[in-house]
Write a protein that holds these residues in place. Structure first.
Motif, PDB file in Angstrom:
ATOM      1  N   LEU A 125       0.476  -1.602   0.118  1.00 53.96           N
ATOM      2  CA  LEU A 125       0.078   0.069  -0.448  1.00 53.96           C
ATOM      3  C   LEU A 125       0.957   1.584   0.201  1.00 53.96           C
ATOM      4  O   LEU A 125       0.730   2.234  -0.849  1.00 53.96           O
ATOM      5  CB  LEU A 125      -0.806  -0.052   1.139  1.00 53.96           C
ATOM      6  CG  LEU A 125      -0.828   1.381   1.768  1.00 53.96           C
ATOM      7  CD1 LEU A 125      -2.357   1.664   0.533  1.00 53.96           C
ATOM      8  CD2 LEU A 125      -2.891   0.760   2.680  1.00 53.96           C
ATOM      9  N   LEU A 185       0.172   4.266  -2.640  1.00 50.78           N
ATOM     10  CA  LEU A 185       0.514   5.398  -2.491  1.00 50.78           C
ATOM     11  C   LEU A 185       2.005   6.370  -2.781  1.00 50.78           C
ATOM     12  O   LEU A 185       1.556   7.711  -3.197  1.00 50.78           O
ATOM     13  CB  LEU A 185       0.508   5.950  -0.940  1.00 50.78           C
ATOM     14  CG  LEU A 185      -1.161   5.351  -0.096  1.00 50.78           C
ATOM     15  CD1 LEU A 185      -0.932   5.423   1.321  1.00 50.78           C
ATOM     16  CD2 LEU A 185      -2.341   6.049  -0.881  1.00 50.78           C
ATOM     17  N   ASP A 186       2.735   5.584  -2.608  1.00 53.74           N
ATOM     18  CA  ASP A 186       3.417   6.867  -2.992  1.00 53.74           C
ATOM     19  C   ASP A 186       4.091   6.996  -4.526  1.00 53.74           C
ATOM     20  O   ASP A 186       4.385   8.235  -4.922  1.00 53.74           O
ATOM     21  CB  ASP A 186       4.808   5.861  -2.805  1.00 53.74           C
ATOM     22  CG  ASP A 186       5.975   6.990  -3.297  1.00 53.74           C
ATOM     23  OD1 ASP A 186       6.690   7.793  -2.823  1.00 53.74           O
ATOM     24  OD2 ASP A 186       7.245   6.826  -3.630  1.00 53.74           O
ATOM     25  N   ALA A 211       1.224   7.942  -6.397  1.00 54.80           N
ATOM     26  CA  ALA A 211       0.173   8.795  -6.544  1.00 54.80           C
ATOM     27  C   ALA A 211       0.143  10.045  -6.059  1.00 54.80           C
ATOM     28  O   ALA A 211      -0.562  10.275  -6.735  1.00 54.80           O
ATOM     29  CB  ALA A 211      -1.488   7.300  -5.324  1.00 54.80           C
ATOM     30  N   VAL A 238       5.677  10.533   1.762  1.00 52.11           N
ATOM     31  CA  VAL A 238       4.552   8.962   2.801  1.00 52.11           C
ATOM     32  C   VAL A 238       5.921   8.384   2.982  1.00 52.11           C
ATOM     33  O   VAL A 238       6.755   7.748   3.094  1.00 52.11           O
ATOM     34  CB  VAL A 238       4.191   7.980   0.914  1.00 52.11           C
ATOM     35  CG1 VAL A 238       3.548   6.345   1.486  1.00 52.11           C
ATOM     36  CG2 VAL A 238       2.943   8.699   0.691  1.00 52.11           C
ATOM     37  N   ARG A 271      -0.799  -0.379  -7.099  1.00 53.83           N
ATOM     38  CA  ARG A 271      -1.664   1.093  -7.290  1.00 53.83           C
ATOM     39  C   ARG A 271      -3.471   1.114  -6.470  1.00 53.83           C
ATOM     40  O   ARG A 271      -3.541   2.155  -6.457  1.00 53.83           O
ATOM     41  CB  ARG A 271      -1.008   1.264  -8.704  1.00 53.83           C
ATOM     42  CG  ARG A 271      -1.435   2.025  -8.947  1.00 53.83           C
ATOM     43  CD  ARG A 271      -1.039   4.102  -8.484  1.00 53.83           C
ATOM     44  NE  ARG A 271      -1.604   5.126  -8.659  1.00 53.83           N
ATOM     45  CZ  ARG A 271      -2.669   5.812  -8.217  1.00 53.83           C
ATOM     46  NH1 ARG A 271      -3.672   5.204  -7.455  1.00 53.83           N
ATOM     47  NH2 ARG A 271      -3.037   6.941  -8.891  1.00 53.83           N
ATOM     48  N   ALA A 313      -3.814   1.659  -3.508  1.00 51.18           N
ATOM     49  CA  ALA A 313      -3.919   2.673  -3.157  1.00 51.18           C
ATOM     50  C   ALA A 313      -4.918   3.698  -3.540  1.00 51.18           C
ATOM     51  O   ALA A 313      -5.335   4.675  -2.896  1.00 51.18           O
ATOM     52  CB  ALA A 313      -2.541   2.904  -3.693  1.00 51.18           C
ATOM     53  N   VAL A 334      -7.996   4.496  -0.810  1.00 52.31           N
ATOM     54  CA  VAL A 334      -7.270   4.896   0.024  1.00 52.31           C
ATOM     55  C   VAL A 334      -7.391   6.746  -0.214  1.00 52.31           C
ATOM     56  O   VAL A 334      -7.012   7.315   0.352  1.00 52.31           O
ATOM     57  CB  VAL A 334      -5.983   5.091   0.739  1.00 52.31           C
ATOM     58  CG1 VAL A 334      -5.547   4.926   2.723  1.00 52.31           C
ATOM     59  CG2 VAL A 334      -5.985   2.825   1.122  1.00 52.31           C
ATOM     60  N   GLU A 335      -7.344   6.756  -1.763  1.00 53.10           N
ATOM     61  CA  GLU A 335      -6.888   8.273  -2.089  1.00 53.10           C
ATOM     62  C   GLU A 335      -8.225   9.333  -1.741  1.00 53.10           C
ATOM     63  O   GLU A 335      -7.572  10.255  -1.047  1.00 53.10           O
ATOM     64  CB  GLU A 335      -6.328   8.040  -3.326  1.00 53.10           C
ATOM     65  CG  GLU A 335      -5.194   7.959  -3.913  1.00 53.10           C
ATOM     66  CD  GLU A 335      -4.655   8.330  -5.642  1.00 53.10           C
ATOM     67  OE1 GLU A 335      -5.650   9.300  -6.030  1.00 53.10           O
ATOM     68  OE2 GLU A 335      -4.939   7.143  -5.809  1.00 53.10           O
ATOM     69  N   LEU A 352      -7.738  10.336   2.073  1.00 51.29           N
ATOM     70  CA  LEU A 352      -6.819  10.902   2.040  1.00 51.29           C
ATOM     71  C   LEU A 352      -6.869  12.309   1.197  1.00 51.29           C
ATOM     72  O   LEU A 352      -6.182  13.380   2.516  1.00 51.29           O
ATOM     73  CB  LEU A 352      -5.187  10.334   1.842  1.00 51.29           C
ATOM     74  CG  LEU A 352      -4.932   8.782   2.511  1.00 51.29           C
ATOM     75  CD1 LEU A 352      -3.336   8.744   2.027  1.00 51.29           C
ATOM     76  CD2 LEU A 352      -4.157   9.443   3.688  1.00 51.29           C
ATOM     77  N   THR A 356      -2.664  18.216  -1.570  1.00 55.19           N
ATOM     78  CA  THR A 356      -2.720  16.962  -2.163  1.00 55.19           C
ATOM     79  C   THR A 356      -2.439  17.571  -3.992  1.00 55.19           C
ATOM     80  O   THR A 356      -2.047  16.808  -4.911  1.00 55.19           O
ATOM     81  CB  THR A 356      -3.074  15.931  -2.603  1.00 55.19           C
ATOM     82  OG1 THR A 356      -5.192  16.413  -2.732  1.00 55.19           O
ATOM     83  CG2 THR A 356      -3.939  15.392  -0.597  1.00 55.19           C
TER      84      THR A 356
END
Length: 414
Positions: free
Chosen positions: A127, A131-132, A134, A143, A299, A302, A305-306, A309, A317
């Motif tokens: 994950l 996220l890194d 994303a 991240v 990906r 993630a 979860v975006e 976040l 962001t």
């Protein structure tokens, strides 16, 4: 040619006689050799397909040998035919040619970028990689991966998350904490409690609550990511029960639970190795063991979860966060929509205000008296028992003496 008599009286052809077919072949071969000799050593291909172009073009360059035959001159006397040079585009410089594909530079993270802390097991590590990727173009988000691939909430002798999370948060100072664990917890506790028994559930919930309470004391929001399906049916059934425990405990603690189950199953709800990736194309999401995630699967994980976040991090962001002057807070980006605010209640608004903003009266002015509401004909009939007034000429006109009818207008329909 004469034949000889056989001892028994039969005539026998001599053994060395030529057959007509063999005689024809011998004569054709002899004629070919003679023709080849007289045709200046031409080959059979020349006879079948015509003379080669070189003889038509260079007949004037043939010379005669000592026997009166015309032959080609020796190689050292022949004119050398040079190949045409290929046209080469001129180069502007003698240096190395520039590459046609230019890779965009990855923006550096800002010094005051908001940190997203990832903790958990090996699934949390995947994950973190997703996220890194994303937020690779978001310099306002960093991240940090602090996961332990072999950790969980059963083997606290290997890693005790409730006891260590406070120190990790104090060191990293994250804006949000994300937990994803459970793939290693399909085992009994050290005291022998069987998996998913009543005693096991009670102990497991106590450790989950201890972790959430430790995060809550730091004042950081927490996001718990649920487990996806797995290849083995028994493991899938176990993590389904785990997800319910995670959801209930996280929501009770005021955190956010992210359900990723639908992203890693097929239309019938069963485990699948492949599925839709971020571009909508069918791609491999899981490894052959049915547990690990491929880069496309990380990906996609993630992606779920975006959304929470981005709501929590707000303007950080945005890829344009680096355009503001250095040292300014990441929330000061102009022109970027603010994160949605959860509204529980609204202040009462007076209906006497025509503009609904209170801007039509001066400060200190006495409030206007509310006009008496006018009841409708239905309310007067149902509530007050007062029938509406009858119109002359209608069937409900019970007045006495009769009132004269209204004079009908010209052209009225009777």
């Amino acid at each position: 040619m004469q034949s000889t008599n056989h001892p028994h009286g039969e005539l026998v052809e001599p053994r060395n006689a030529f057959s007509p077919l063999l005689l024809s072949l011998v004569l054709a071969l002899a004629a070919t050799l003679v023709f080849t000799e007289t045709a200046s050593a031409r080959t059979i291909l020349d006879m079948l397909f015509g003379p080669r172009q070189i003889y038509r073009e260079n007949t004037d360059r043939l010379i005669e040998d000592g026997n009166g035959r015309r032959v080609r001159p020796p190689a050292r006397n022949r004119p050398i035919k040079r190949a045409r040079p290929r046209s080469v585009a001129p180069q502007a410089s003698t240096g190395p040619r520039p590459s046609t594909t230019v890779k965009e530079a990855i923006p550096e993270k800002l010094p005051d970028a908001k940190t997203v802390l990832i903790v958990g097991d090996f699934m949390a590590k995947g994950l973190a990689e997703g996220l890194d990727e994303a937020f690779i173009d978001s310099p306002g988000v960093r991240v940090i991966d602090k996961s332990d691939g072999s950790s969980g909430f059963v083997r606290d002798d290997h890693h005790d998350w409730p006891a260590t999370i406070g120190a990790v948060i104090e060191a990293e100072k994250p804006a949000v904490v994300i937990m994803m664990a459970g793939a290693n917890d399909r085992q009994q506790f050290a005291n022998g409690q069987t998996l998913l028994s009543d005693e096991w559930d009670k102990e497991y919930q106590a450790r989950i609550n201890a972790f959430l309470e430790a995060v809550k004391k730091t004042g950081r929001p927490v996001v718990w990511v649920g487990q996806p399906s797995y290849k083995t049916k028994s493991m899938t059934n176990d993590v389904l029960a785990f997800n319910e425990l995670y959801r209930n405990a996280t929501e009770k603690a005021g955190g956010t639970f992210v359900d990723v189950w639908d992203g890693f199953v097929d239309q019938s709800g069963s485990f699948t190795l492949s599925g839709f990736d971020m571009s909508g194309q069918t791609a491999r999401l899981r490894n052959n063991d049915g547990i690990g995630l491929t880069p496309a699967g990380k990906r996609k994980l993630a992606f779920y979860v975006e959304k929470p976040l981005r709501q929590m991090l707000g303007n950080a962001t945005s890829p344009n966060i680096a355009a503001i002057k250095p040292g300014a807070p990441v929330q000061a980006l102009p022109g970027t929509p603010q994160a949605p605010v959860k509204v529980d209640r609204l202040a009462p608004i007076s209906l006497n205000d025509p503009e609904l903003d209170g801007g039509t009266d001066l400060l200190g002015a006495s409030p206007r008296g509310a006009p008496a509401p006018e009841k409708s004909a239905r309310d007067r009939l149902v509530i007050d028992g007062v029938a509406p007034e009858s119109q002359p000429g209608r069937v409900n006109d019970f007045s006495w003496p009769k009132r004269p009818d209204a004079t009908p207008t010209t052209g009225a329909v009777r």
